[in-house]
Design a protein around this motif. Structure first.
Motif, PDB file in Angstrom:
ATOM      1  N   ASN A  84     -31.961  59.230  25.476  1.00 25.92           N
ATOM      2  CA  ASN A  84     -31.644  59.989  24.266  1.00 25.92           C
ATOM      3  C   ASN A  84     -31.557  58.988  23.109  1.00 25.92           C
ATOM      4  O   ASN A  84     -30.616  58.197  23.035  1.00 25.92           O
ATOM      5  CB  ASN A  84     -30.318  60.735  24.427  1.00 25.92           C
ATOM      6  N   GLU A  85     -32.543  59.017  22.221  1.00 29.67           N
ATOM      7  CA  GLU A  85     -32.615  58.005  21.160  1.00 29.67           C
ATOM      8  C   GLU A  85     -31.448  58.114  20.189  1.00 29.67           C
ATOM      9  O   GLU A  85     -30.895  57.100  19.746  1.00 29.67           O
ATOM     10  CB  GLU A  85     -33.939  58.115  20.405  1.00 29.67           C
ATOM     11  N   ARG A  86     -31.047  59.313  19.819  1.00 29.31           N
ATOM     12  CA  ARG A  86     -29.960  59.474  18.860  1.00 29.31           C
ATOM     13  C   ARG A  86     -28.671  58.854  19.391  1.00 29.31           C
ATOM     14  O   ARG A  86     -28.015  58.063  18.705  1.00 29.31           O
ATOM     15  CB  ARG A  86     -29.738  60.961  18.555  1.00 29.31           C
ATOM     16  N   LEU A  87     -28.312  59.203  20.621  1.00 28.40           N
ATOM     17  CA  LEU A  87     -27.117  58.624  21.225  1.00 28.40           C
ATOM     18  C   LEU A  87     -27.299  57.135  21.489  1.00 28.40           C
ATOM     19  O   LEU A  87     -26.373  56.340  21.339  1.00 28.40           O
ATOM     20  CB  LEU A  87     -26.790  59.347  22.528  1.00 28.40           C
ATOM     21  N   GLY A  88     -28.519  56.772  21.889  1.00 29.57           N
ATOM     22  CA  GLY A  88     -28.798  55.378  22.217  1.00 29.57           C
ATOM     23  C   GLY A  88     -28.673  54.456  21.022  1.00 29.57           C
ATOM     24  O   GLY A  88     -28.128  53.348  21.128  1.00 29.57           O
TER      25      GLY A  88
ATOM     26  N   SER B 183     -27.610  58.981  29.335  1.00 26.78           N
ATOM     27  CA  SER B 183     -28.867  59.102  28.598  1.00 26.78           C
ATOM     28  C   SER B 183     -28.897  58.127  27.419  1.00 26.78           C
ATOM     29  O   SER B 183     -29.954  57.573  27.081  1.00 26.78           O
ATOM     30  CB  SER B 183     -29.078  60.536  28.112  1.00 26.78           C
ATOM     31  N   ALA B 184     -27.740  57.888  26.776  1.00 21.15           N
ATOM     32  CA  ALA B 184     -27.664  56.881  25.718  1.00 21.15           C
ATOM     33  C   ALA B 184     -27.916  55.494  26.295  1.00 21.15           C
ATOM     34  O   ALA B 184     -28.660  54.680  25.713  1.00 21.15           O
ATOM     35  CB  ALA B 184     -26.294  56.921  25.049  1.00 21.15           C
ATOM     36  N   SER B 185     -27.332  55.219  27.451  1.00 21.77           N
ATOM     37  CA  SER B 185     -27.513  53.927  28.115  1.00 21.77           C
ATOM     38  C   SER B 185     -28.969  53.720  28.520  1.00 21.77           C
ATOM     39  O   SER B 185     -29.500  52.612  28.403  1.00 21.77           O
ATOM     40  CB  SER B 185     -26.609  53.831  29.344  1.00 21.77           C
ATOM     41  N   ALA B 186     -29.609  54.784  29.004  1.00 17.82           N
ATOM     42  CA  ALA B 186     -31.006  54.684  29.419  1.00 17.82           C
ATOM     43  C   ALA B 186     -31.883  54.246  28.248  1.00 17.82           C
ATOM     44  O   ALA B 186     -32.799  53.428  28.413  1.00 17.82           O
ATOM     45  CB  ALA B 186     -31.488  56.022  29.976  1.00 17.82           C
ATOM     46  N   TRP B 187     -31.602  54.781  27.050  1.00 24.15           N
ATOM     47  CA  TRP B 187     -32.397  54.397  25.876  1.00 24.15           C
ATOM     48  C   TRP B 187     -32.162  52.928  25.534  1.00 24.15           C
ATOM     49  O   TRP B 187     -33.102  52.190  25.238  1.00 24.15           O
ATOM     50  CB  TRP B 187     -32.044  55.271  24.665  1.00 24.15           C
ATOM     51  N   VAL B 188     -30.903  52.468  25.594  1.00 20.60           N
ATOM     52  CA  VAL B 188     -30.588  51.076  25.290  1.00 20.60           C
ATOM     53  C   VAL B 188     -31.267  50.141  26.289  1.00 20.60           C
ATOM     54  O   VAL B 188     -31.844  49.112  25.907  1.00 20.60           O
ATOM     55  CB  VAL B 188     -29.060  50.850  25.288  1.00 20.60           C
ATOM     56  N   LEU B 189     -31.224  50.487  27.564  1.00 19.60           N
ATOM     57  CA  LEU B 189     -31.848  49.647  28.589  1.00 19.60           C
ATOM     58  C   LEU B 189     -33.354  49.574  28.392  1.00 19.60           C
ATOM     59  O   LEU B 189     -33.970  48.503  28.538  1.00 19.60           O
ATOM     60  CB  LEU B 189     -31.521  50.185  29.989  1.00 19.60           C
TER      61      LEU B 189
END
Length: 370
Positions: free
Chosen positions: A294-298, A264-270
């Motif tokens: 997930n913006e916080r993790l991203g 979910s962190a990776s999805a936000w970065v991508l």
């Protein structure tokens, strides 16, 4: 990067000479010189005036490095086929992991121009080859080549070719979380074998996109936890994820291997970096193969990526003097761990146990062999 991957048509402003120099330096830090030069070429075609401040000397330097990257990839592709043939002749199955296999996802299938393939612009490292078999057999085969100079729990290092280093894997990917690691190894040995396909272009076997997605996620998480992960690894994930849609199998595997938080962190970065926060991005749609961003993790992951550079080689927080004391090194790594524990507590908690387990495996083998 967005121009390179095709999610933006051209530059929105005219960078200064200093900004072009900074962009080039960042591309080098992140091992994205070749793919970013593709963006420069596209920007020139779209509106040459926006590239007016790119100094000719810098442009020629950028071009020269990109040409070397292309030639290097051509060599690597040939070596992959040669190594695959050698292993096949010995009676074993194998497939190329990461690197040259993932690069195949970079190509636009609608582009028939073989000289302008995006896959040739990805900066390559060594060859990661999974030789399907237990560690004893793979190590024995590697030793018989008389070119093996090191091995551990994960892979053996070979200098079989003068121009290319080889990591011969008996485990495609690992985790220091022993629970996750057991599940990963079981999947690789069983269901994972059904996700191996033959690639006509490379003339060898490669993982399909399901296998590649799981492998890339786990590989990137490993580097985030213990070395540092860069934009090249995230771009690999971007292209693999872009080649597929959501499926029950993928979601089950991400959950099974406890990769939800990192995915979910990776999805936000991508979404944020490569798709420019677009509303129609794959990664914010129901068709995404990754969990909801997930913006916080991203944001934490993005901050680590930008500070660490490719494989953490440029992370000043983890750099040590040559003769640094053991105490200083331990303090440095404790600080690194404390940054991560808030976001990935389970993985951090397993790390000491995982290190001990893997170290014992290697020590036992070395003691019994030598």
């Amino acid at each position: 990067m967005q121009i390179s991957v095709g999610t933006r048509q051209g530059l929105s402003f005219t960078p200064s000479a200093e900004e072009w120099s900074e962009a080039f330096d960042d591309a080098k830090r992140q091992a994205l010189v070749g793919v970013c030069f593709r963006g420069v070429q596209c920007a020139v075609k779209n509106d040459n005036s926006k590239v007016a401040n790119l100094l000719p000397k810098l442009k020629m330097q950028w071009l020269a490095i990109t040409a070397n990257i292309q030639r290097r990839n051509e060599v690597m592709n040939r070596r992959c086929a040669e190594l695959y043939g050698l292993i096949k002749a010995a009676g074993y199955e194998s497939c190329v992991l990461k690197g040259q296999a993932v690069a195949m996802y970079y190509d636009d299938k609608s582009n028939a121009d073989e000289t302008n393939r995006m896959s040739l612009l990805r900066q390559s490292g060594d060859i990661d080859m999974w030789m399907v078999g237990d560690a004893d057999k793979v190590i024995r085969w590697a030793r018989d080549t008389n070119t093996m100079y090191y091995y551990d729990y994960h892979h053996a290092d070979l200098s079989l070719f003068a121009d290319t280093e080889i990591e011969l894997h008996y485990r495609p990917s690992i985790s220091r979380n022993l629970w996750r690691n057991a599940r990963l190894q079981n999947w690789f040995r069983n269901e994972g074998l059904h996700h191996i396909i033959y690639n006509e272009q490379l003339k060898c076997c490669v993982p399909d996109n399901v296998f590649s997605l799981i492998l890339t996620l786990n590989h990137n998480l490993w580097h985030l936890l213990y070395e540092g992960v860069g934009l090249r690894q995230m771009m690999d994930l971007y292209y693999v994820a872009r080649s597929m849609q959501s499926s029950e199998e993928v979601f089950c595997l991400i959950s099974r291997f406890q990769l939800e938080s990192f995915a979910s962190a990776s999805a936000w970065v991508l979404w944020y970096l490569f798709d420019g926060s677009a509303d129609n991005s794959l990664f914010v749609s129901e068709q995404s193969p990754l969990p909801a961003p997930n913006e916080r993790l991203g944001r934490f992951l993005l901050n680590e990526i930008m500070k660490a550079g490719n494989f953490g080689h440029h992370d000043d927080r983890l750099k040590s003097e040559r003769y640094a004391s053991s105490t200083r090194l331990m303090i440095q790594w404790l600080r690194h761990t404390m940054r991560l524990v808030k976001y990935f507590p389970v993985e951090v908690a397993w790390t000491p146990i995982g290190i001990l387990r893997i170290s014992m495996w290697r020590r036992w083998r070395y003691m019994n062999e030598f």
